[in-house]
Design a protein around this motif. Structure first.
Motif, PDB file in Angstrom:
ATOM      1  N   ASP A  85       0.829  -1.197   0.000  1.00 56.25           N
ATOM      2  CA  ASP A  85       0.000   0.000   0.000  1.00 56.25           C
ATOM      3  C   ASP A  85       0.865   1.248   0.000  1.00 56.25           C
ATOM      4  N   ALA A 663      -0.634   6.634  -5.669  1.00 57.01           N
ATOM      5  CA  ALA A 663      -1.893   5.957  -5.984  1.00 57.01           C
ATOM      6  C   ALA A 663      -2.364   6.297  -7.397  1.00 57.01           C
ATOM      7  N   SER A 667      -2.559   2.318  -9.208  1.00 54.31           N
ATOM      8  CA  SER A 667      -3.850   1.666  -9.018  1.00 54.31           C
ATOM      9  C   SER A 667      -4.278   0.965 -10.287  1.00 54.31           C
ATOM     10  N   ASP A 671      -7.802  -4.068  -8.480  1.00 54.66           N
ATOM     11  CA  ASP A 671      -7.569  -3.771  -7.072  1.00 54.66           C
ATOM     12  C   ASP A 671      -8.617  -2.818  -6.508  1.00 54.66           C
ATOM     13  N   ILE A 675      -8.728  -0.842  -2.933  1.00 59.46           N
ATOM     14  CA  ILE A 675      -8.544   0.609  -2.931  1.00 59.46           C
ATOM     15  C   ILE A 675      -9.656   1.275  -2.125  1.00 59.46           C
ATOM     16  N   ASN A 679      -9.425   3.548   1.104  1.00 59.27           N
ATOM     17  CA  ASN A 679      -9.989   4.896   1.126  1.00 59.27           C
ATOM     18  C   ASN A 679     -10.951   5.089   2.279  1.00 59.27           C
TER      19      ASN A 679
END
Length: 696
Positions: A85, A663, A667, A671, A675, A679
């Motif tokens: 991440d 990001a 991204s 995914d 995500i 968030n």
């Protein structure tokens, strides 16, 4: 198996007839409709996705009760937390989501719970919906004033800057249900979006005891770390007190500066897009403060950032020097929360030795991949090369030598007289030689470009692009010339056998016949061809990818066809404009037969070809050369780049990579659910950076 516990995951909403006229009742109805839609989503999950969820669940679940598997809190975190991440969210904080997934409050998550939770993540508003459920403790479909206050307080800790829940700002968002202040879902989303701004205002007012509109640098740092610490790299966090040097040398920071810095952090995604686009359009891969503001004005309807905000952006990105031109790498520490400063290894002899060995190993790695790619490209286009060679050697001044009317006629006659195998006559030596040839060309070009390239911007001046390509072309001749003279004589043997009935000779016989010196016959013409070819080809290829297909623009990666098109198009002018040198080289290297003109050297060949056959003769086989070189280098370069992707170099160096990954650039659609889970945590972390650590 346990039934799907939908009432918990999709909150119960009670809508009495007396409440239909109220705004809160309208929100409750909307939540009910949204919940029903989510139930439909559970029923319509594709079988392939359901199987994927099952694999994830089974690979992590170990707790067993009543013959069924369950996920514990730690196992649930491992199942849903994104790998690698880019935020600063600790994995333990993903346990916040366990409270939402554990519908029955048993302390474990069943397969049915997991299916409903994963389906919930498919919602377009999953991030806000999860946050809403976290605050909706009693599952009523609305959040009461006390629920909001209690969940807030239990997660921020006693040492946090206090928040006044009785302020007018909170009351403006609260509706009334049965005489009780409540938040519906839509109102909650807006409250959460504006909560940081209100917390910032209250925190500044609380710390500014004398109400003069200024606070100390350490107090500013405390506010920002509490409200947005998870969005900042350590480098920026450590230098937060330096904001006082931008506008107030007195050592204090105004409320305007605090708000400006918060706006920058809040709009960091927009900021990154603007910076990436502005840098992509700059000539040197850098921008200054004026460039930034000018691009904001010309690329948007309204000015996105104020001059104060621009000054702060360049202050932190420029490490205190806001007047310099900055690259994307400089802005990385402000855009990427996980940014780390590169290690200073210049004074370490052991590291220097390791770096030299790394460079040698990396060049060897490129050499091997270049050889494989070159062999692949040469094999694909070899029949075209054979036709090109025979057309270039055809002498119009010798009676009976016009065997072929054109390239298509040559193809038909080779197929009829020599069979399909005839198109690959001489391929063996070609493959033996093409590996080092292409490997040298690609490796030398990459090596020179890497040394001439600005390490922070990735830009290289056109002059150095030409030098890199020309150097690569010159270095390859050591392999190219012997390879091509053998290949050409092998390719011409089928024609000679047709005319003279001569028996074909093998590559070994030709090498012995020529000797070491003879293998470099025509080397001057080979240099005259290969140096300009590579000088044209490699810069054209790089600029087609960057300027035409927009590689790297907002993180764009080229598709297979875009890469192939770039490589193939770049080969067209490079091949055609160097055809005269290729014609001369072919005439010098081919074995002269009876009645054909003999050439003493490159200059003599140019003069005699012009006198006997005219200027057009220098472009004989030009179209065939374009047809051959364009796809050959297209497939070679595509293979070279994809080999790098499929077999990446294992050593990453010592932090010298200048890519800025965030990001926005990493991204991917597959995914999306993870995500959204991340968030959702970011929304909760906006309440306080420690959110979830006390209750996780």
């Amino acid at each position: 198996m346990f039934p799907l516990d939908l009432p918990r995951v999709f909150p119960r909403v009670h809508c009495d007839a007396d409440e239909t006229a109220s705004a809160t009742s309208t929100t409750a109805k909307a939540v009910t409709i949204s919940a029903l839609n989510s139930v439909k989503n559970v029923m319509s999950v594709p079988e392939t996705e359901l199987k994927r969820w099952r694999r994830v669940f089974d690979s992590h679940a170990t707790a067993v009760a009543d013959g069924q598997k369950y996920l514990t809190k730690d196992q649930f975190v491992n199942a849903i937390a994104p790998a690698g991440d880019l935020s600063k969210i600790r994995r333990a904080q993903f346990a916040i989501l366990f409270r939402v997934a554990d519908t029955s409050k048993r302390g474990v998550v069943s397969w049915e719970d997991f299916v409903v939770f994963e389906t919930l993540l498919k919602r377009s508003d999953a991030d806000y919906w999860i946050a809403f459920q976290y605050f909706d403790v009693d599952d009523s479909g609305t959040i009461t004033y006390d629920e909001f206050k209690n969940v807030f307080k239990e997660n921020v800790g006693p040492d946090a800057i206090p928040f006044d829940f009785e302020c007018d700002w909170v009351k403006l968002y609260l509706g009334t249900k049965n005489g009780q202040h409540v938040l519906g879902y839509n109102e909650f989303t807006q409250l959460m979006k504006g909560l940081q701004g209100e917390r910032l205002r209250q925190a500044f007012k609380y710390i500014d005891k004398d109400q003069d509109g200024f606070i100390r640098p350490d107090e500013f740092k405390r506010i920002i770390l509490e409200i947005a610490g998870h969005k900042l790299s350590e480098a920026v966090a450590e230098r937060l007190p330096s904001l006082t040097t931008v506008n107030h040398p007195s050592g204090r920071i105004s409320y305007s500066e605090v708000v400006a810095f918060h706006n920058i952090v809040r709009d960091s995604d927009i900021l990154e897009r603007v910076i990436r686009e502005a840098i992509a359009k700059s000539k040197d891969g850098r921008i200054d403060q004026s460039d930034f503001l000018n691009y904001c004005e010309t690329s948007t309807r309204y000015s996105l950032f104020t001059p104060m905000e621009a000054s702060i952006i360049f202050h932190f990105a420029g490490r205190g020097n806001s007047s310099q031109r900055l690259s994307l790498y400089d802005f990385g520490q402000l855009l990427d929360p996980r940014w780390r400063a590169p290690l200073d290894v210049s004074e370490n002899p052991a590291t220097t030795t390791k770096s030299v060995l790394h460079q040698i190993a990396h060049s060897a790695y490129n050499f091997v991949l270049g050889g494989i790619a070159g062999a692949l490209g040469a094999t694909i286009v070899y029949p075209i090369d054979l036709v090109k060679t025979r057309m270039q050697n055809q002498r119009s001044t010798v009676v009976g030598q016009l065997l072929y009317k054109n390239s298509f006629d040559c193809v038909k006659k080779v197929l009829r007289n020599e069979g399909f195998v005839g198109f690959y006559r001489g391929l063996g030596p070609q493959l033996i030689g093409v590996a080092p040839e292409k490997a040298i060309k690609l490796t030398v070009n990459d090596f020179v470009r890497s040394r001439a390239m600005d390490p922070e911007t990735g830009r290289i001046k056109l002059m150095w692009e030409l030098i890199a390509g020309g150097t690569a072309g010159g270095c390859q001749v050591i392999f190219t010339n012997p390879l091509e003279i053998v290949k050409i004589r092998l390719q011409m043997q089928g024609e000679a056998a047709k005319l003279e009935g001569a028996a074909p000779k093998g590559a070994v016989h030709i090498i012995r016949q020529l000797g070491l010196v003879g293998l470099y016959k025509g080397a001057s013409a080979c240099l005259l061809r290969d140096i300009p070819f590579s000088s044209i080809y490699f810069p054209a290829y790089a600029h087609l990818k960057k300027d035409v297909f927009q590689e790297g623009y907002n993180g764009k990666q080229l598709s297979f066809l875009e890469t192939l098109a770039s490589a193939a198009i770049a080969g067209m002018p490079a091949a055609y404009f160097t055809t005269p040198a290729d014609v001369v080289k072919t005439r010098l290297q081919v074995e002269t037969r009876t009645g054909q003109t003999h050439y003493k050297g490159m200059g003599d060949a140019f003069a005699k070809i012009y006198q006997e056959e005219g200027f057009k003769a220098f472009f004989k086989g030009g179209p065939a050369r374009v047809i051959r070189s364009s796809p050959q280098f297209g497939f070679t370069l595509v293979a070279y780049e994809y080999l790098h992707k499929f077999f990446p170099y294992p050593y990453n160096g010592n932090g010298d990579a200048k890519d800025v990954e965030t990001a926005l650039t990493t991204s991917s659609p597959e995914d999306l659910s993870k995500i959204r889970a991340r968030n959702a945590l970011k929304i909760l972390l906006d309440v306080h950076g420690e959110f979830g650590r006390r209750t996780a």
